[in-house]
Write a protein that holds these residues in place. Structure first.
Motif, PDB file in Angstrom:
ATOM      1  N   ILE A  95       0.874  -1.172   0.000  1.00 42.64           N
ATOM      2  CA  ILE A  95       0.000   0.000   0.000  1.00 42.64           C
ATOM      3  C   ILE A  95       0.915   1.227   0.000  1.00 42.64           C
ATOM      4  CG2 ILE A  95      -1.850   1.215   1.212  1.00 42.64           C
ATOM      5  CD1 ILE A  95      -2.504  -1.428   2.632  1.00 42.64           C
ATOM      6  N   ASP A  96       1.011   1.872  -1.148  1.00 40.29           N
ATOM      7  CA  ASP A  96       1.941   2.998  -1.173  1.00 40.29           C
ATOM      8  C   ASP A  96       1.286   4.293  -1.652  1.00 40.29           C
ATOM      9  OD1 ASP A  96       1.608   2.311  -3.744  1.00 40.29           O
ATOM     10  OD2 ASP A  96       3.730   2.091  -4.243  1.00 40.29           O
ATOM     11  N   ASN A  97      -0.013   4.235  -1.790  1.00 43.70           N
ATOM     12  CA  ASN A  97      -0.729   5.442  -2.189  1.00 43.70           C
ATOM     13  C   ASN A  97      -0.968   6.310  -0.961  1.00 43.70           C
ATOM     14  OD1 ASN A  97      -3.315   6.979  -2.274  1.00 43.70           O
ATOM     15  ND2 ASN A  97      -3.234   6.360  -4.432  1.00 43.70           N
ATOM     16  N   LYS A  98      -0.484   7.533  -1.001  1.00 42.84           N
ATOM     17  CA  LYS A  98      -0.485   8.366   0.189  1.00 42.84           C
ATOM     18  C   LYS A  98      -1.886   8.609   0.752  1.00 42.84           C
ATOM     19  CE  LYS A  98       2.597  11.661   2.108  1.00 42.84           C
ATOM     20  NZ  LYS A  98       3.468  12.789   2.003  1.00 42.84           N
ATOM     21  N   GLU A  99      -2.850   8.808  -0.136  1.00 48.40           N
ATOM     22  CA  GLU A  99      -4.217   9.058   0.343  1.00 48.40           C
ATOM     23  C   GLU A  99      -4.788   7.834   1.032  1.00 48.40           C
ATOM     24  OE1 GLU A  99      -5.381  12.029   0.705  1.00 48.40           O
ATOM     25  OE2 GLU A  99      -3.479  12.576  -0.253  1.00 48.40           O
ATOM     26  N   GLU A 100      -4.534   6.689   0.429  1.00 49.94           N
ATOM     27  CA  GLU A 100      -5.006   5.422   1.011  1.00 49.94           C
ATOM     28  C   GLU A 100      -4.358   5.222   2.389  1.00 49.94           C
ATOM     29  OE1 GLU A 100      -7.167   3.293  -0.053  1.00 49.94           O
ATOM     30  OE2 GLU A 100      -6.675   1.268   0.634  1.00 49.94           O
ATOM     31  N   ILE A 101      -3.076   5.508   2.452  1.00 43.72           N
ATOM     32  CA  ILE A 101      -2.353   5.349   3.720  1.00 43.72           C
ATOM     33  C   ILE A 101      -2.952   6.264   4.787  1.00 43.72           C
ATOM     34  CG2 ILE A 101      -0.113   5.754   4.863  1.00 43.72           C
ATOM     35  CD1 ILE A 101       1.190   4.839   2.202  1.00 43.72           C
ATOM     36  N   LYS A 102      -3.160   7.504   4.400  1.00 43.67           N
ATOM     37  CA  LYS A 102      -3.713   8.463   5.364  1.00 43.67           C
ATOM     38  C   LYS A 102      -5.095   8.025   5.835  1.00 43.67           C
ATOM     39  CE  LYS A 102      -1.257  12.670   4.164  1.00 43.67           C
ATOM     40  NZ  LYS A 102      -1.335  14.045   3.685  1.00 43.67           N
ATOM     41  N   ASP A 103      -5.877   7.512   4.903  1.00 42.11           N
ATOM     42  CA  ASP A 103      -7.225   7.066   5.245  1.00 42.11           C
ATOM     43  C   ASP A 103      -7.178   5.913   6.258  1.00 42.11           C
ATOM     44  OD1 ASP A 103     -10.074   6.844   4.953  1.00 42.11           O
ATOM     45  OD2 ASP A 103      -9.678   5.013   3.799  1.00 42.11           O
ATOM     46  N   ILE A 104      -6.316   4.932   5.977  1.00 40.53           N
ATOM     47  CA  ILE A 104      -6.186   3.788   6.895  1.00 40.53           C
ATOM     48  C   ILE A 104      -5.763   4.284   8.279  1.00 40.53           C
ATOM     49  CG2 ILE A 104      -4.750   1.756   7.412  1.00 40.53           C
ATOM     50  CD1 ILE A 104      -4.746   1.171   4.381  1.00 40.53           C
ATOM     51  N   LEU A 105      -4.754   5.165   8.277  1.00 42.79           N
ATOM     52  CA  LEU A 105      -4.197   5.606   9.556  1.00 42.79           C
ATOM     53  C   LEU A 105      -5.186   6.441  10.362  1.00 42.79           C
ATOM     54  CD1 LEU A 105      -0.574   6.443   8.410  1.00 42.79           C
ATOM     55  CD2 LEU A 105      -1.247   4.587   9.950  1.00 42.79           C
ATOM     56  N   SER A 106      -5.929   7.306   9.684  1.00 37.33           N
ATOM     57  CA  SER A 106      -6.826   8.131  10.506  1.00 37.33           C
ATOM     58  C   SER A 106      -7.961   7.287  11.070  1.00 37.33           C
ATOM     59  CB  SER A 106      -7.306   9.404   9.804  1.00 37.33           C
ATOM     60  OG  SER A 106      -7.655   9.109   8.498  1.00 37.33           O
ATOM     61  N   SER A 107      -8.464   6.342  10.297  1.00 38.93           N
ATOM     62  CA  SER A 107      -9.492   5.455  10.875  1.00 38.93           C
ATOM     63  C   SER A 107      -8.904   4.698  12.053  1.00 38.93           C
ATOM     64  CB  SER A 107      -9.976   4.431   9.850  1.00 38.93           C
ATOM     65  OG  SER A 107     -10.600   5.081   8.788  1.00 38.93           O
ATOM     66  N   TYR A 108      -7.667   4.266  11.887  1.00 34.40           N
ATOM     67  CA  TYR A 108      -7.046   3.487  12.961  1.00 34.40           C
ATOM     68  C   TYR A 108      -6.983   4.303  14.250  1.00 34.40           C
ATOM     69  CZ  TYR A 108      -3.829   0.674  15.670  1.00 34.40           C
ATOM     70  OH  TYR A 108      -3.275  -0.068  16.677  1.00 34.40           O
ATOM     71  N   ILE A 109      -6.467   5.495  14.128  1.00 32.64           N
ATOM     72  CA  ILE A 109      -6.292   6.331  15.311  1.00 32.64           C
ATOM     73  C   ILE A 109      -7.646   6.713  15.923  1.00 32.64           C
ATOM     74  CG2 ILE A 109      -5.642   8.728  15.949  1.00 32.64           C
ATOM     75  CD1 ILE A 109      -3.398   6.678  16.031  1.00 32.64           C
ATOM     76  N   ASP A 110      -8.586   7.052  15.047  1.00 33.09           N
ATOM     77  CA  ASP A 110      -9.878   7.522  15.561  1.00 33.09           C
ATOM     78  C   ASP A 110     -10.733   6.398  16.130  1.00 33.09           C
ATOM     79  OD1 ASP A 110      -9.122  10.005  14.791  1.00 33.09           O
ATOM     80  OD2 ASP A 110     -10.243   9.978  12.887  1.00 33.09           O
ATOM     81  N   ASN A 111     -10.702   5.226  15.488  1.00 36.48           N
ATOM     82  CA  ASN A 111     -11.694   4.220  15.870  1.00 36.48           C
ATOM     83  C   ASN A 111     -11.150   2.932  16.482  1.00 36.48           C
ATOM     84  OD1 ASN A 111     -13.496   6.036  14.704  1.00 36.48           O
ATOM     85  ND2 ASN A 111     -13.191   5.085  12.691  1.00 36.48           N
ATOM     86  N   TYR A 112      -9.892   2.649  16.300  1.00 32.29           N
ATOM     87  CA  TYR A 112      -9.417   1.325  16.716  1.00 32.29           C
ATOM     88  C   TYR A 112      -8.295   1.332  17.750  1.00 32.29           C
ATOM     89  CZ  TYR A 112     -12.084  -0.301  12.685  1.00 32.29           C
ATOM     90  OH  TYR A 112     -13.087  -0.573  11.792  1.00 32.29           O
ATOM     91  N   PHE A 113      -7.515   2.397  17.788  1.00 33.94           N
ATOM     92  CA  PHE A 113      -6.306   2.352  18.618  1.00 33.94           C
ATOM     93  C   PHE A 113      -6.615   2.622  20.092  1.00 33.94           C
ATOM     94  CE2 PHE A 113      -2.761   4.902  20.506  1.00 33.94           C
ATOM     95  CZ  PHE A 113      -1.896   3.834  20.710  1.00 33.94           C
ATOM     96  N   ASP A 114      -6.165   1.683  20.943  1.00 24.98           N
ATOM     97  CA  ASP A 114      -6.284   1.882  22.388  1.00 24.98           C
ATOM     98  C   ASP A 114      -5.054   1.232  23.017  1.00 24.98           C
ATOM     99  OD1 ASP A 114      -6.781   1.866  25.059  1.00 24.98           O
ATOM    100  OD2 ASP A 114      -8.856   1.134  24.890  1.00 24.98           O
ATOM    101  N   ILE A 115      -4.202   2.023  23.609  1.00 27.18           N
ATOM    102  CA  ILE A 115      -2.914   1.523  24.094  1.00 27.18           C
ATOM    103  C   ILE A 115      -3.091   0.452  25.163  1.00 27.18           C
ATOM    104  CG2 ILE A 115      -2.542   3.282  25.919  1.00 27.18           C
ATOM    105  CD1 ILE A 115       0.227   2.164  23.537  1.00 27.18           C
ATOM    106  N   SER A 116      -4.251   0.450  25.825  1.00 25.63           N
ATOM    107  CA  SER A 116      -4.409  -0.530  26.908  1.00 25.63           C
ATOM    108  C   SER A 116      -4.906  -1.890  26.411  1.00 25.63           C
ATOM    109  CB  SER A 116      -5.341   0.032  27.989  1.00 25.63           C
ATOM    110  OG  SER A 116      -6.578   0.326  27.380  1.00 25.63           O
TER     111      SER A 116
END
Ligand code: GLU
Length: 550
Positions: A450-471
């Motif tokens: 996955i090297d398309n910058k927009e796709e990468i940004k999309d994946i990452l922002s969903s990750y941070i907003d909806n899935y990431f929890d350090i605990s």
């Protein structure tokens, strides 16, 4: 006039050898105890072959409850350098090699069989030379360099064996009164051994490594005492190894051809010869052909190189034992966690032909050795190394001690610990993305599928907003990455993707790679979950946000 008069004239002050025989008595050690010695010149430089020999010396003495001696062979004063002795002592210490007896610093020694620097043993050698002169087994030679050159030129022209022997030994038969007159006249001379050997006769000898060997007898009247009153290597070897009651002389292959001479010297001096073990020369493979490792061409010839590179001493010792003894590898396989001090070295299992030094194998051994260290130990060793060779990195480590230990502890202390560090000089490269100041300097991301910058940004922002929890624990964390993958049109499992590649944009691995690369700039790292745990919530979020906002 007789030989006694000649001997008294040459060495009037020398003691009778019985004095030294009593002063250095036969050692009281248990049966089978080996007395070994490492005997370098004080050039400050320890060759890898010297280290190899001294590891063997140290081990054999230790495992037989014998004695290992460090003797300094400084009779060739042209080769000396300042602090040469301490560099050798410290160089050995770096590899855990500490002598029981002998020289322990520039000006200190321990043991009852000293002095252990040959330059301080002048009168001992002279006493033994005197005794040989008295028996007609040594004599003064008055040859000038020009005369020696003339002999050599004649031998070369006639295509015969070079050297000072038989009819060529010009002063061997000089009548006593003439010799005495010359000395009284102040003529310059050295002392030569009067060989009784014959080139057309053979001697048989059993070397502890090479087995049975046969050589022509020695017939050279070698120099035993030089013009400066100091002995040559050969003579000092016989006197020292006898008086220090050395039982096993372990030395490089290059000395094996001196065996006939050495055995003859021991016999003439009335000494029992030691056992000899000539170790195979350490070779280097260069484009398919073997050659000796050379001080001039190969940096790895000097043991200081390993120190500079930060290859742990244990690894170097372990590797050298590997090439020394065929029984080491099976022992290690059977005892992966034992300390090398428990391995029993056997002289008759030493390799006979030139052992090839293989850097790749050494680094492999080193990776294994380091993989068993604790994070604390790696931290300390790396810091020690960096304090010498990479001050900036040392500062980084020092300023972040606890954090660095956590970083180094990633995937460590497990059944299958990480094996990505072969030397302390690798550590920085391997962990630098874990430090903000270093990470900020790294801006080359190794994005993969996955090297398309927009796709990468999309994946990452969903990750941070909806899935990431350090605990989250590791399973929850990974399940969420799967959920994210599904949401974005990637297969939850690699299997599913493989079964139906048309149905997906890719799979969970491609998605987690995006997160990995973003956080580390690399696609190859230790466990991502552990990395994220150590980086902490804030850093993870910051790194991702910074990318998205750019
Ligand atoms: N000084 C000699 C050398 O450095 C020692 C050889 C030996 O071990 O006898 O080569």
């Amino acid at each position: 006039m007789d030989f006694n008069d000649l001997a008294e004239l040459i060495f009037p002050d020398a003691k009778d050898i019985s004095y030294y025989e009593e002063k250095y008595p036969v050692r009281e050690l248990k049966e089978g105890a080996m007395v070994t010695r490492f005997a370098p010149s004080p050039t400050g430089f320890i060759h890898i072959g010297g280290l190899f020999g001294s590891i063997i010396d140290r081990k054999l003495a230790q495992q037989s409850e014998g004695v290992f001696i460090l003797r300094i062979e400084d009779t060739d004063q042209k080769r000396e350098i300042e602090n040469g002795v301490s560099q050798i002592v410290n160089g050995l210490k770096d590899f855990g090699i500490i002598p029981d007896e002998g020289v322990i610093s520039e000006n200190e020694e321990k043991g009852n069989y000293g002095p252990y620097k040959q330059s301080e043993r002048k009168e001992i050698y002279q006493a033994y030379a005197k005794s040989l002169i008295k028996q007609g087994l040594a004599y003064p030679c008055f040859c000038t360099p020009e005369e020696l050159e003339e002999i050599r030129a004649k031998q070369e022209a006639a295509k015969i064996r070079p050297g000072y022997y038989g009819v060529w030994a010009k002063y061997r038969t000089l009548p006593l009164d003439e010799a005495i007159a010359k000395i009284k006249n102040g003529d310059k001379y050295i002392i030569r051994f009067k060989s009784q050997g014959r080139e057309d006769r053979k001697i048989k000898h059993k070397d502890s490594i090479k087995g049975n060997i046969e050589f022509p007898e020695n017939d050279q009247d070698i120099v035993i005492i030089k013009a400066d009153g100091l002995p040559t290597y050969h003579f000092a070897h016989a006197v020292d190894d006898h008086l220090m009651r050395v039982t096993h002389v372990i030395r490089g292959d290059e000395w094996v051809s001196s065996i006939p001479l050495h055995l003859e010297l021991f016999r003439a001096l009335g000494f029992k010869p030691p056992k000899y073990a000539h170790t195979a020369t350490i070779m280097k493979d260069e484009n398919g052909s073997k050659r000796k490792i050379s001080k001039r061409k190969d940096p790895e010839a000097a043991v200081s190189y390993y120190h500079e590179q930060g290859i742990p001493a244990d690894a170097v010792v372990e590797y050298l034992l590997n090439i020394a003894n065929s029984s080491f590898e099976p022992w290690r396989r059977g005892n992966p966690n034992k300390d090398i001090s428990e391995f029993k070295l056997e002289l008759n299992k030493m390799s006979v032909s030139g052992a090839v030094f293989d850097m790749v194998k050494l680094l492999d051994v080193s990776k294994n050795v380091i993989s068993k260290y604790t994070a604390e130990r790696i931290y300390e060793e790396t810091l020690n190394w960096a304090n010498k060779y990479d001050k900036e990195f040392a500062k980084l480590l020092e300023n972040n001690k606890d954090y660095s230990i956590k970083v180094l502890n990633i995937e460590r202390g497990k059944a299958k610990p990480r094996k990505d560090i072969a030397k302390w000089s690798d550590v920085k490269e391997s962990i630098k993305y874990m430090y903000e100041e270093e990470f900020n300097k790294m801006n080359e991301y190794e994005f993969q599928k996955i090297d398309n910058k927009e796709e990468i940004k999309d994946i990452l922002s969903s990750y941070i907003d909806n899935y990431f929890d350090i605990s989250d624990d590791k399973d929850t964390w990974f399940n969420k990455i799967k959920d994210l993958s599904e949401e974005k049109g990637y297969a939850r499992e690699v299997k599913e993707y493989k079964a139906n590649p048309e149905g997906y944009k890719g799979h969970v691995g491609d998605v987690s790679t995006v997160i990995r690369v973003l956080l580390t700039t690399r696609h190859n790292t230790p466990d991502l979950y552990e990395i994220m745990q150590v980086l902490g919530k804030e850093t993870v979020v910051n790194r991702i946000r910074k990318f998205i906002d750019n």
